[in-house]
Scaffold this motif. Structure first.
Motif, short mmCIF file in Angstrom:
data_model
loop_
_atom_site.label_atom_id
_atom_site.label_comp_id
_atom_site.label_asym_id
_atom_site.label_seq_id
_atom_site.Cartn_x
_atom_site.Cartn_y
_atom_site.Cartn_z
N HIS A 102 35.34 48.13 45.21
CA HIS A 102 34.91 49.25 44.36
C HIS A 102 33.82 48.76 43.41
O HIS A 102 34.00 47.73 42.76
CB HIS A 102 36.10 49.79 43.58
CG HIS A 102 35.85 51.12 42.94
ND1 HIS A 102 35.04 51.24 41.83
CD2 HIS A 102 36.24 52.37 43.27
CE1 HIS A 102 34.98 52.52 41.50
NE2 HIS A 102 35.70 53.23 42.36
N PRO A 103 32.71 49.48 43.34
CA PRO A 103 31.58 48.96 42.53
C PRO A 103 31.90 48.79 41.06
O PRO A 103 31.26 48.00 40.38
CB PRO A 103 30.48 50.01 42.73
CG PRO A 103 31.17 51.21 43.29
CD PRO A 103 32.36 50.72 44.04
N LEU A 104 32.89 49.53 40.56
CA LEU A 104 33.17 49.45 39.13
C LEU A 104 34.43 48.64 38.84
O LEU A 104 35.07 48.82 37.80
CB LEU A 104 33.33 50.85 38.54
CG LEU A 104 32.07 51.71 38.60
CD1 LEU A 104 32.34 53.08 38.03
CD2 LEU A 104 30.94 51.03 37.83
N GLN A 105 34.77 47.72 39.76
CA GLN A 105 36.02 46.99 39.57
C GLN A 105 36.03 46.16 38.29
O GLN A 105 37.05 46.06 37.62
CB GLN A 105 36.28 46.08 40.77
CG GLN A 105 37.73 45.69 40.87
CD GLN A 105 38.01 44.76 42.04
OE1 GLN A 105 37.08 44.20 42.61
NE2 GLN A 105 39.26 44.62 42.38
N GLY A 106 34.86 45.61 37.94
CA GLY A 106 34.78 44.81 36.72
C GLY A 106 35.13 45.63 35.50
O GLY A 106 35.88 45.21 34.63
N ARG A 107 34.58 46.85 35.47
CA ARG A 107 34.89 47.76 34.37
C ARG A 107 36.39 48.08 34.35
O ARG A 107 37.01 48.17 33.31
CB ARG A 107 34.08 49.03 34.56
CG ARG A 107 34.09 49.93 33.38
CD ARG A 107 33.44 51.24 33.69
NE ARG A 107 32.00 51.15 33.81
CZ ARG A 107 31.24 52.22 34.05
NH1 ARG A 107 31.79 53.40 34.21
NH2 ARG A 107 29.94 52.10 34.15
#
Lengths: 775, 114
Positions: A102-107
């Motif tokens: 998921h592209p926003l996993q860091g967030r």
């Protein structure tokens, strides 16, 4: 130490997106170390706290208001902290696998840590205002987490719903805490407040304090009729649901009640409110859970029921009930966390959460199956799991409750029967039997997807076989903190054959029968949901209120901000006329109105008549130049009045400004079209009446005001101190010395106006836009 | 002069409010200007009005010889005149700009009355 530990977590949350960019999904493994280390550090302090030596620290924050960054970890806080941190570490690990790619996993990791910080801060706060701040922070963090799939409108509205409902409670909580602080002598210190039980319960505000604080707890812990936000929060990713519903968010209300019990409990009002809400929620949650077909919905409603049980136990207000509540909190966190994660894994690997489709996954997903079955057995309360001990204690506490024992026991058995059925639907149905076709071919997930739930399930078995691990060290200190007295807790798996065991056996047996009947229950439940009463739930009321508020705001904005200058001026002047006129009428008497033309010199009379004529001509003339010229007469007339009445500075300034203004007007006015009369005669008459009445009000006001001679205190002060400020022209001294800041502000306004004028005249849009709209 | 000035100020207010209620942009500017004059005179006449006696301290005294005009309203009006000029120039620029981009100086066109 506590503050620095929280700051470490803050640093982790801030670094999460960067870490993710650097090492991908594995960032979750590294971040999971943070809560794990804190978990171990706290676990090492367990003996100290069990001996009644809490960890406490205090850093001044707003000393003038008595608000400190005060933290205190006693038995209750420790139990919650260990659950929050321990399950939190597992959730981070699980999230690294579940949201991989998921592209926003860091967030996501950042939000999760933020949420963890808020929960840790809340349970260890020793200042009521600090507790409230962290309480609201959990709301904000949960909003971000529930709405994580922000491209999904359902997720957004669910997040907003959870936020609004819990914030409503938060406001009540704040009011309750402030009242509590006033009632106990103005201190915000939590530990001090908790020692003043007599004073609080005898205070006339006690009912209000209790109602407000319990309202906060009930909304946060999704008590009926505020339960509707919790199933909506299912739109969140599975790790979030697992965390929010097992260990954290919804238990904040339980924590609040347990925390406040030493000061607030022990009254009929406490018992009445909490047991009523608890029983209603317990039954409503169980009834709503049973007919669901979605794994997560089944679990969500069963959480509602479990929360009701905990509130009920705290409401029973006996030592036994508090013991049962604390143990049940731990047990529920373990099995619900495991089941939510297992359900997430199933969804992740098969593409569906529908229990009517899922079947026979045991072979394809053995480890997930083991986790789910282990947790499910604990949920159903079967030996040798810790859930069995918990349920025995629950029944014991309910049976022993004074007066209402039989009633709450009956309600508890009914809810538990349904819980057993739900446990079987969730933990056995998808894995047992023959393999069904699913959107994705089922296969076991990666280790991050099965290890966390399996760990929790195994802990459930471990604590069941060896309850000595938790009873004296973990549960007893928590119970002692809630009861505000030393309490012994000894847990045993086998109590011998007694009435409680009989109830347990009956519950499981009936639960199994109810489980078999589920296919008949679903259509019936759907019919009820679609018919009249089903559509009138609190969720509809929420929607209705929200929509009503938006509509009301729209209506008000359109009515008040209609964009018509005439309207604004008309309203402002009418209000001025009405309010001032009414005030004047109250002091009105013919004597108050003194017309005195005796000292009017002839040349002054001529000047004033010229000004009046100029103003009227400017209003009536349709020639632009003539209007400007007559405006000039008024302006220069004003300058002359200033000059004649001892204001040479004003006269000079007015002359200069008037000249400049007239030049600007002449330059601009010929770029505007000719003046045209556009209003209808009727409109003109109405406007003229309004304008004339405003003028009359002003004149009368002035006539009355001129006869009042208030003490010129300010004037005397300025005049007497003018020399000290090194000036002989008092007006100038006022401007550049006494009120120099005003003058500075004036210059700033002028500079801003100059910039604005420049921008309006010289800046143009690059290309002409077709609709004439420019921004 | 009090009563006569009060009447003049009342007329200035009445005329300026009437002008502010017009639909033509130019008239609104005129209204704004007159309104400022009216307000300044209103503040001025609220203080004690004394002819030809400015509140200036002579070289050999520590206070101005009584009677003298009230310096406080004067200081307020001085600020007000300058600010009023700022407001007027900005409004004139805004109105000019509005006319250029909308193509009409009518304040109440169809599109505007929502």
């Amino acid at each position: 130490m506590i503050l620095s530990a929280l700051l470490v977590l803050v640093a982790g949350a801030a670094a999460a997106p960067l870490l993710y960019r650097w090492m991908g999904a594995r960032a979750g493994w590294v971040l999971a170390l943070l809560p794990l280390v804190l978990f171990l550090a706290l676990a090492a302090r367990l003996p100290d706290i069990a001996d009644g030596r809490p960890i406490a620290e205090r850093t001044p924050w707003i000393p003038s208001l008595g608000i400190d960054l005060a933290f205190r970890i006693d038995g209750l806080a420790l139990l919650f902290l260990l659950v929050i941190l321990g399950i939190g570490a597992l959730i981070l690990l699980y999230g690294s696998g579940y949201l991989k790619g998921h592209p926003l996993q860091g967030r996501f990791f950042g939000y999760l840590l933020l949420f963890m910080i808020a929960m840790c801060g809340m349970v260890s706060a020793d200042n009521t205002i600090l507790l409230f701040v962290f309480w609201e922070l959990t709301g904000i963090a949960s909003y971000l987490l529930i709405g994580f799939y922000h491209e999904d409108a359902k997720a957004r509205s669910s997040a907003l719903q959870a936020l609004l409902v819990t914030f409503l409670g938060g406001q009540a909580l704040l009011a309750g805490l402030v009242l509590l602080s006033i009632a106990t002598g103005g201190s915000f210190s939590l530990s001090e407040t908790l020692e003043q039980r007599e004073q609080v319960t005898a205070h006339p505000w006690y009912p209000a304090i209790l109602l407000l604080i319990l309202f906060g707890a009930f909304t946060k812990s999704a008590q009926f009729p505020f339960h509707f936000w919790l199933p909506g929060a299912m739109s969140a990713p599975a790790p979030v649901s697992a965390y929010l519903h097992s260990a954290t968010m919804v238990n904040a209300g339980i924590f609040l009640m347990a925390r406040m019990a030493p000061a607030l409990a022990g009254t009929e009002l406490w018992r009445g409110l909490a047991t009523t809400a608890g029983v209603a929620t317990m039954l409503a949650g169980a009834l709503l859970a049973y007919p669901q077909a979605d794994l997560k919905k089944l679990l969500a409603y069963s959480t509602v029921s479990a929360l009701g049980t905990m509130i009920l136990l705290l409401g029973l207000d006996t030592v036994l009930a508090v013991k049962a509540a604390m143990l049940f909190f731990l047990v529920h966190a373990l099995y619900k966390g495991a089941l939510f994660m297992a359900a997430g894994t199933v969804d992740h690997e098969t593409g569906t959460r529908d229990v009517r489709v899922l079947s026979g996954l045991a072979k394809a997903m053995p480890l997930t199956t083991a986790a789910a079955v282990g947790a499910g057995l604990s949920m159903c309360g079967l030996p040798p799991l810790v859930g069995f001990i918990s349920k025995e204690l629950l029944y014991e506490a309910k049976l022993a409750a004074p007066y209402i024992g039989p009633a709450v026991t009956a309600a508890g058995v009914a809810a538990n029967v349904l819980m057993v059925a739900v446990g079987l639907i969730v933990a056995f149905r998808p894995f047992h039997g023959t393999l069904n076709h699913t959107p994705k071919p089922p296969h076991e997930g990666k280790w991050t997807l099965w290890l966390p739930p399996l760990t929790l399930a195994l802990l459930g078995i471990l604590f069941g076989l060896a309850p000595g691990l938790i009873d004296r060290g973990l549960i007893a200190p928590a119970v002692s903190a809630v009861r505000a007295q030393e309490t012994e807790v000894t847990l045993k798996l086998w109590h011998g054959i007694n009435s409680v065991l009989m109830l347990s056996i009956a519950t499981v047996a009936t639960g199994f029968v109810v489980f078999r009947l589920r296919h008949r229950a679903r259509p019936a439940a759907e019919r009820i949901a679609q018919s009249g009463p089903g559509s009138l739930g609190p969720a509809r009321l929420y929607e209705w209120l929200l929509e009503g508020m938006v509509q009301c705001a729209k209506f008000l904005t359109h009515t008040l901000q209609h964009g018509s200058l005439r309207g604004y001026v008309g309203v402002a002047v009418s209000v001025m006329v009405a309010v001032t006129g009414a005030a004047l009428l109250r002091v009105w008497s013919p004597a108050a109105l003194v017309w005195d033309f005796s000292d009017l010199r002839p040349y002054e009379g001529v000047l004033l008549i010229a000004m009046i004529a100029g103003a009227v001509f400017a209003a009536l003339s349709n020639s632009r130049l003539a209007a400007i010229a007559s405006l000039g007469i008024v302006g220069f007339g004003v300058a002359l009045v200033f000059g004649m009445y001892g204001a040479p500075d004003l006269a000079l300034t007015q002359l200069l400004v008037e000249t400049l203004t007239l030049v600007i007007l002449v330059l601009v006015i010929y770029r505007l079209p000719r003046i045209a009369s556009r209003s209808t005669p009727r409109q003109q008459i109405a406007d003229a009446i309004l304008a004339l009445s405003a003028g009359a009000v002003i004149t009368v006001l002035l006539l009355i005001a001129q006869n009042l001679h208030p003490e010129p205190v300010l004037r005397d002060y300025f005049v007497q101190n003018s020399l000290e400020a090194k000036g002989r022209n008092v007006v100038n001294v006022i401007l550049v010395d006494f009120r120099a800041l005003d003058t500075l502000g004036e210059i700033t306004v002028l500079a801003a106006a100059a910039l604005g004028v420049g921008g309006l005249i010289w800046l143009r849009p690059r290309r002409k836009q077709p609709e004439g709209g420019e921004s | 002069m009090g009563s006569a000035l009060a009447i003049t100020i009342g007329v200035l207010f009445a005329v300026s409010i009437y002008l502010l209620l017009r639909r033509s942009l130019a008239k609104v500017i005129f209204g704004l200007m007159l309104f400022g004059q009216g307000v300044n005179l209103l503040i001025f006449s609220a203080g004690k009005m004394v002819r030809y006696r400015a509140p200036i301290i002579p070289p050999d005294a520590t206070t101005p010889p009584a009677p003298y005009a009230d310096p406080l309203p004067q200081a307020l009006i001085l600020t007000a005149i300058v600010i009023g000029f700022g407001i007027l120039s900005f409004s004139v620029a805004l109105i000019y700009r509005a006319y250029r981009s909308r193509g009409t100086d009518d304040l109440e066109t169809e599109e505007e009355t929502r």
